[in-house]
Motif scaffolding. Structure first.
Motif, mmCIF file in Angstrom:
data_model
loop_
_atom_site.group_PDB
_atom_site.id
_atom_site.type_symbol
_atom_site.label_atom_id
_atom_site.label_comp_id
_atom_site.label_asym_id
_atom_site.label_seq_id
_atom_site.Cartn_x
_atom_site.Cartn_y
_atom_site.Cartn_z
ATOM 1 N N MET A 1 -11.483 -5.260 -3.893
ATOM 2 C CA MET A 1 -11.048 -5.025 -2.549
ATOM 3 C C MET A 1 -9.539 -4.788 -2.574
ATOM 4 S SD MET A 1 -11.345 -7.473 0.778
ATOM 5 C CE MET A 1 -13.056 -7.137 1.089
ATOM 6 N N SER A 2 -9.114 -3.747 -1.899
ATOM 7 C CA SER A 2 -7.684 -3.447 -1.878
ATOM 8 C C SER A 2 -6.967 -4.407 -0.931
ATOM 9 C CB SER A 2 -7.455 -2.009 -1.427
ATOM 10 O OG SER A 2 -7.893 -1.859 -0.099
ATOM 11 N N LYS A 3 -5.716 -4.659 -1.258
ATOM 12 C CA LYS A 3 -4.889 -5.528 -0.436
ATOM 13 C C LYS A 3 -3.861 -4.667 0.280
ATOM 14 C CE LYS A 3 -5.298 -9.493 -3.449
ATOM 15 N NZ LYS A 3 -4.589 -10.469 -4.266
ATOM 16 N N PRO A 4 -3.709 -4.875 1.565
ATOM 17 C CA PRO A 4 -2.701 -4.076 2.290
ATOM 18 C C PRO A 4 -1.297 -4.463 1.847
ATOM 19 C CG PRO A 4 -3.624 -5.743 3.728
ATOM 20 C CD PRO A 4 -4.403 -5.804 2.440
ATOM 21 N N HIS A 5 -0.419 -3.486 1.821
ATOM 22 C CA HIS A 5 0.973 -3.725 1.483
ATOM 23 C C HIS A 5 1.769 -3.820 2.780
ATOM 24 C CE1 HIS A 5 4.818 -3.565 -0.508
ATOM 25 N NE2 HIS A 5 5.178 -2.565 0.293
ATOM 26 N N VAL A 6 2.454 -4.924 2.958
ATOM 27 C CA VAL A 6 3.262 -5.120 4.148
ATOM 28 C C VAL A 6 4.680 -4.691 3.816
ATOM 29 C CG1 VAL A 6 4.096 -6.792 5.835
ATOM 30 C CG2 VAL A 6 1.810 -7.038 4.869
ATOM 31 N N ALA A 7 5.165 -3.693 4.530
ATOM 32 C CA ALA A 7 6.500 -3.163 4.263
ATOM 33 C C ALA A 7 7.547 -3.986 4.998
ATOM 34 C CB ALA A 7 6.579 -1.712 4.705
ATOM 35 N N GLU A 8 8.494 -4.492 4.225
ATOM 36 C CA GLU A 8 9.617 -5.217 4.805
ATOM 37 C C GLU A 8 10.774 -4.238 4.960
ATOM 38 O OE1 GLU A 8 12.296 -9.206 3.959
ATOM 39 O OE2 GLU A 8 10.701 -8.664 2.590
ATOM 40 N N ARG A 9 11.335 -4.176 6.170
ATOM 41 C CA ARG A 9 12.419 -3.234 6.430
ATOM 42 C C ARG A 9 13.701 -3.997 6.759
ATOM 43 N NH1 ARG A 9 9.751 0.820 10.719
ATOM 44 N NH2 ARG A 9 10.245 -0.968 11.976
ATOM 45 N N ALA A 10 14.817 -3.348 6.562
ATOM 46 C CA ALA A 10 16.110 -3.969 6.841
ATOM 47 C C ALA A 10 16.303 -4.132 8.342
ATOM 48 C CB ALA A 10 17.229 -3.107 6.265
#
Length: 83
Positions: A1-10
């Motif tokens: 199962m793929s895991k979502p990538h949570v993008a951290e932004r400045a």
């Protein structure tokens, strides 16, 4: 199962005026007044919106009552705090 990538932004400026689309007359409880209207998807990490305000999104709308502020965090979440 793929895991979502949570993008951290400045974090950017607290100024959210770029996302403002207008004002609207509102009623809440036994009070009435004008609320600033913002586009939710246009808010950026670090922006703050003081109530009374309405954040209009593609899927839902959010109300920020008078005396409260919403802050957009590094992940695009809104955290509401009482002033």
């Amino acid at each position: 199962m793929s895991k979502p990538h949570v993008a951290e932004r400045a974090l950017k400026s607290e100024d959210s005026s770029h996302a403002r689309t207008g004002t609207r007359k509102i009623l809440w409880g036994n009070r009435s007044g004008d609320a600033q209207v913002y586009r939710w998807e246009a808010l950026e990490p670090g922006n703050r919106v003081a109530g009374p305000a309405i954040l209009e999104g593609i899927n839902t709308n959010y109300f920020v009552p008078e005396g409260w502020t919403i802050f957009v965090d590094r992940f695009g979440n809104g955290a509401r705090t009482k002033r």
